[in-house]
Enzyme design. Structure first.
Site, short mmCIF file in Angstrom:
data_model
loop_
_atom_site.label_atom_id
_atom_site.label_comp_id
_atom_site.label_asym_id
_atom_site.label_seq_id
_atom_site.Cartn_x
_atom_site.Cartn_y
_atom_site.Cartn_z
N SER A 1 39.17 -12.42 -10.86
CA SER A 1 39.33 -11.04 -11.31
C SER A 1 39.64 -10.91 -12.79
CB SER A 1 40.43 -10.35 -10.49
OG SER A 1 41.60 -11.14 -10.45
N HIS B 1 35.53 -8.70 -6.39
CA HIS B 1 34.79 -8.34 -7.60
C HIS B 1 33.32 -8.73 -7.53
CE1 HIS B 1 38.28 -7.01 -9.89
NE2 HIS B 1 38.93 -7.95 -9.23
N LYS C 1 36.42 -1.29 -5.20
CA LYS C 1 35.97 -1.61 -6.55
C LYS C 1 34.53 -1.10 -6.72
CE LYS C 1 39.69 -4.63 -7.28
NZ LYS C 1 40.41 -5.80 -6.80
C1 LIG Z 1 41.70 -5.98 -6.25
C2 LIG Z 1 41.72 -7.27 -5.55
C3 LIG Z 1 42.24 -7.37 -4.26
C4 LIG Z 1 42.93 -6.22 -3.58
O1 LIG Z 1 42.06 -5.23 -3.20
P1 LIG Z 1 42.57 -3.73 -3.08
O2 LIG Z 1 41.55 -3.07 -2.24
O3 LIG Z 1 42.65 -3.18 -4.46
O4 LIG Z 1 43.91 -3.78 -2.44
C5 LIG Z 1 42.15 -8.58 -3.62
N1 LIG Z 1 41.60 -9.65 -4.22
C6 LIG Z 1 41.10 -9.59 -5.47
C7 LIG Z 1 40.50 -10.80 -6.07
C8 LIG Z 1 41.17 -8.40 -6.17
O5 LIG Z 1 40.72 -8.34 -7.42
#
Ligand SMILES: *Cc1c(COP(=O)(O)O)cnc(C)c1O
Length: 394
Positions: free
Chosen positions: A176, A204, A235
């Site tokens: 991320s 991502h 995302k």
């Molecule tokens: C954002 C993220 C999460 C968490 O997801 P949410 O839906 O925002 O709670 C988990 N793993 C990674 C690698 C992330 O970037």
């Protein structure tokens, strides 16, 4: 013992104090933050779906038909037909037997890892894995072994010691804060050789890489090989929620064991309908993914040519490494004054002395917006001494 007030003072003194920024508009390529419209250059809304008319319409229809709340947890009165439909859709999207929806990606990692493993297991986790994976491991009674970032040899060495036991290897698909892709082919073959299960967090990658946006597996030509695919609806998919896709028996087991699934009120109809519509858009509209890829490659190359410390990569996550937190904060502040929002990412989110401005490109950015952003970045980079001055024109 320090009072809470003293602890806050310590956070301030160490340069780690965080301020919230409030957005008071829909999120396009720009948004109104604290009353001023600025270019968003750090959102995870990669495909611009957060404010997509079709998704808004799907959400409104679901509210009209089903109301706003689910009224219960999944195992009591909260499971709606929309949950089943979305879980089936996730399964077909990720090419697995079953899908399972959690309220967030964070909860998906927490529930899946802690629910699947117990004291007889060992979980192997990349050092730069997301905090929710680390917390999932902490919540589990399993032994927790961290291997060096994307280091196949280190993973193999550590895995060999536990051969014959119950092992799970977990990695981010796309990391991320760096945007690099895990060496999944090698990880899978080492895991297979040592009898370990595999789990990939594609938060991502989902919607962003692979021809149909299925993520890291599709991008690397490894579809169907990972035991547990985890992802988020929040995302590139533009809404909120988390999920896994896996074999039937794993989902069946986790429905009983994953506490973040069992003990939380189920997602609302609007959220479920949004995700359903969003997956179809993501799967079929490869042109916006292609635009995102090309714009990201161009933007990254331009930053590199200016002399910023930017690693190579193929995703829309483009970290500008600054190192020092204070300098990074100053850079971010000055960008904001110029009308560009890129927060500085500091420890503990990233390792010490690797503070960075995490630039992300969105498919909805206009070429003029990105060109203007490059000019601002170039001027500020030179003024603050962040660029090394090796750019094409000095
Ligand atoms: C954002 C993220 C999460 C968490 O997801 P949410 O839906 O925002 O709670 C988990 N793993 C990674 C690698 C992330 O970037």
């Amino acid at each position: 013992m320090d009072s809470i007030g003293q602890k806050i003072e310590n956070i301030k003194r160490s340069g780690g104090y965080r301020e919230l920024r409030y957005i008071d508009s829909a999120q396009g390529s720009s948004a109104v933050i604290d009353g001023i419209r600025v270019l968003l250059l750090s959102s995870n809304n990669y495909l611009g779906l957060c404010n997509d008319e079709r998704l808004k319409e799907a959400a409104i229809e679901a509210v009209k038909t089903y109301g706003v709340g689910s009224g219960g947890s999944r195992l009591t009165t909260g499971s709606m037909a929309l949950h089943r439909e979305l879980e089936e859709r996730i399964a077909s999207f990720k090419k697995r037997e079953c899908g399972m929806v959690y309220n967030t990606g964070y909860m998906a990692n927490l529930g899946t890892i802690s629910g699947l493993t117990d004291e007889s297991w060992t979980v192997f986790s990349d050092r730069l894995n997301h905090a929710s994976i680390v917390d999932g491991c902490r919540l589990s009674k399993a032994k927790f072994v961290v291997y060096k970032h994307c280091d196949i040899k280190d993973l193999e060495k550590k895995l060999k010691r536990y051969k014959g036991k119950s092992n799970l290897v977990v990695t981010d698909g796309v990391f991320s804060m760096d945007g690099n892709i895990a060496p999944l082919k090698d990880i899978l073959s080492i895991a297979k050789r040592n009898g370990a299960m595999t789990m990939v967090d594609d938060a991502h990658a989902t919607g962003v890489i692979g021809e149909h946006g299925r993520g890291t597996e599709e991008y690397l030509g490894l579809e169907g090989e990972v035991d547990i695919q985890m992802g988020t609806l929040s995302k590139a998919l533009g809404g909120e929620g988390g999920f896994i896709a896996s074999r039937k028996e794993i989902v069946e087991y986790l429905r009983h064991r994953a506490k973040s699934f069992v003990y939380s009120t189920a997602l609302s109809p609007a959220t479920l309908a949004t995700a359903l519509a969003s997956i179809s858009i993501v799967e079929s509209e490869s042109f916006s993914r292609e635009k995102l890829r090309l714009d990201s490659a161009w933007f990254r190359a331009e930053l590199q040519a200016m002399g910023f410390s930017v690693p190579d990569g193929v995703t829309p996550i483009i970290p500008i490494l600054v190192g020092d937190s204070e300098l990074g904060m100053e850079f971010s502040r000055r960008l904001m004054e110029s009308g560009i929002y890129i927060p500085c990412i500091r420890p503990p989110t990233v390792p010490k002395n690797t503070s960075r401005l995490r630039v992300t490109i969105m498919a909805t950015h206009k070429r003029e917006e990105l060109e203007w952003a490059l000019e601002v970045l170039k001027d500020l980079g030179a003024e603050l001494g962040i660029t090394r001055g090796v750019g094409a024109d000095g």
